[in-house]
Design a protein around this motif. Structure first.
Motif, PDB file in Angstrom:
ATOM      1  N   SER A  83      19.225  10.044 -47.001  1.00 17.00           N
ATOM      2  CA  SER A  83      18.531   9.003 -45.898  1.00 17.00           C
ATOM      3  C   SER A  83      17.576   8.300 -46.628  1.00 17.00           C
ATOM      4  N   GLN A  91       7.068   0.410 -38.822  1.00 12.32           N
ATOM      5  CA  GLN A  91       7.973   0.453 -38.228  1.00 12.32           C
ATOM      6  C   GLN A  91       7.764   0.612 -36.555  1.00 12.32           C
ATOM      7  N   THR A  94      10.321   0.785 -34.062  1.00 11.68           N
ATOM      8  CA  THR A  94      11.730   1.122 -34.695  1.00 11.68           C
ATOM      9  C   THR A  94      11.669   2.451 -35.792  1.00 11.68           C
ATOM     10  N   SER A  96      13.122   4.985 -35.648  1.00 10.65           N
ATOM     11  CA  SER A  96      14.366   5.426 -35.789  1.00 10.65           C
ATOM     12  C   SER A  96      14.890   4.989 -37.147  1.00 10.65           C
ATOM     13  N   GLU A  97      14.288   3.967 -37.550  1.00 11.21           N
ATOM     14  CA  GLU A  97      14.752   3.323 -38.860  1.00 11.21           C
ATOM     15  C   GLU A  97      14.062   3.567 -40.187  1.00 11.21           C
ATOM     16  N   ASP A  98      12.996   4.508 -39.926  1.00 15.28           N
ATOM     17  CA  ASP A  98      12.070   4.713 -41.108  1.00 15.28           C
ATOM     18  C   ASP A  98      12.627   5.659 -42.036  1.00 15.28           C
ATOM     19  N   THR A 104      12.584  11.455 -38.552  1.00 18.28           N
ATOM     20  CA  THR A 104      13.005  10.485 -37.451  1.00 18.28           C
ATOM     21  C   THR A 104      14.340  10.291 -37.401  1.00 18.28           C
ATOM     22  N   GLN A 105      15.143  10.797 -37.956  1.00 22.14           N
ATOM     23  CA  GLN A 105      16.790  10.771 -38.185  1.00 22.14           C
ATOM     24  C   GLN A 105      17.315  11.874 -38.743  1.00 22.14           C
ATOM     25  N   CYS A 106      18.764  12.260 -38.348  1.00 28.37           N
ATOM     26  CA  CYS A 106      19.313  13.469 -38.956  1.00 28.37           C
ATOM     27  C   CYS A 106      19.876  12.643 -40.347  1.00 28.37           C
ATOM     28  N   TYR A 114      25.389   4.814 -41.987  1.00 30.83           N
ATOM     29  CA  TYR A 114      24.209   4.461 -41.213  1.00 30.83           C
ATOM     30  C   TYR A 114      23.665   3.047 -41.440  1.00 30.83           C
ATOM     31  N   TYR A 116      20.400   0.613 -40.810  1.00 29.18           N
ATOM     32  CA  TYR A 116      19.309   0.494 -40.696  1.00 29.18           C
ATOM     33  C   TYR A 116      18.755  -0.874 -40.118  1.00 29.18           C
TER      34      TYR A 116
END
Length: 251
Positions: A83, A91, A94, A96-98, A104-106, A114, A116
């Motif tokens: 990631s 963010q 946003t 989820s884009e961090d 904040t994400q898998c 993915y 961003y």
């Protein structure tokens, strides 16, 4: 007195002008393993588009970044999921884009991608990105983000500000990060890097005489140097022999 119709026209013109300034800025990050020797010692690493430091991101404050990360990692000695965290960028709305994995994400699994999407919303300055999965960025997944403000109040202070004046300072280790991390987490002291690098080049004791990084300048010109410490643990004292520097804040 300005009529309501005139005011509407001005607003419409401003909206069009703003739209022209804003742009969708696209990057592709192919995250893969590769052998590199930044200090003359060859070892496998985790690389963005085959280079260390990774690809430079450049934008302006009105832009929206779209960064597609393709996970092509295969080396079992290092982390194979990934990631990316965009260090220094706020963010708001946003999260989820961090990038922090498991927060904040898998993580992005090997063989998957993915994108961003990061609207900069007026942010400017010098930032950096790095893997945010365990200690993975120590193995090489690190790079710089430069968001140049066309209305920078300090424009008159320098003549040059481009990719050639970005300076990265980094620590480098000859062993893969998971093994170093295991020793450290067992209660031992922080690891000592084998070398330090400037823009991905360095030397270690007893190693070969690697050509050092060179930044070419023209006498009489003023240069804005964007100096970023992309290290895992190390701090640096930065100076230029025989010259004075005017330090600024991170922007």
């Amino acid at each position: 007195m300005v009529s309501l119709t005139s005011s509407f026209k001005l607003l419409a013109q401003f909206a069009v002008f703003s739209a022209v300034l804003a742009a969708d800025v696209n990057y592709v990050f192919n995250i893969a393993n590769g052998n590199i020797a930044p200090d003359g010692f060859t070892r496998p690493a985790v690389l963005v588009n085959g280079v260390f430091p990774g690809t430079l991101i450049e934008a302006t404050p009105a832009d929206t970044l779209h960064i597609t990360v393709n996970n092509q990692l295969t080396n079992p000695l290092m982390r194979r999921s990934t990631s990316v965290h965009w260090h220094g960028l706020f963010q708001g709305r946003t999260a989820s884009e961090d990038g922090p994995a498991m927060v904040t994400q898998c993580p992005i699994a090997p063989g998957h991608s993915y994108t961003y999407d990061i609207p900069l919303r007026g942010q400017a300055g010098t930032h950096w990105y790095h893997s945010h999965l365990s200690s993975q960025y120590v193995d090489g997944l690190r790079g710089v983000i430069v968001v140049r403000d066309p209305n920078d109040p300090h424009l008159s202070l320098y003549d040059e500000d481009n990719a050639n004046t970005v300076i990265t300072l980094g620590d480098w280790y000859h062993n893969p990060a998971p093994g170093i991390q295991e020793i450290y987490m067992a209660g031992n002291n922080e690891p000592v890097p084998d070398s330090g690098t400037i823009n991905g080049r360095g030397r270690y004791i007893g190693g070969p005489t690697v050509q050092r990084t060179r930044v070419n300048v023209v006498q009489g010109k003023k240069y804005r140097l964007r100096v970023v410490n992309i290290s895992a643990y190390s701090g640096f004292t930065f100076s230029i022999e025989g010259h004075s520097l005017t330090p600024g804040h991170h922007c």
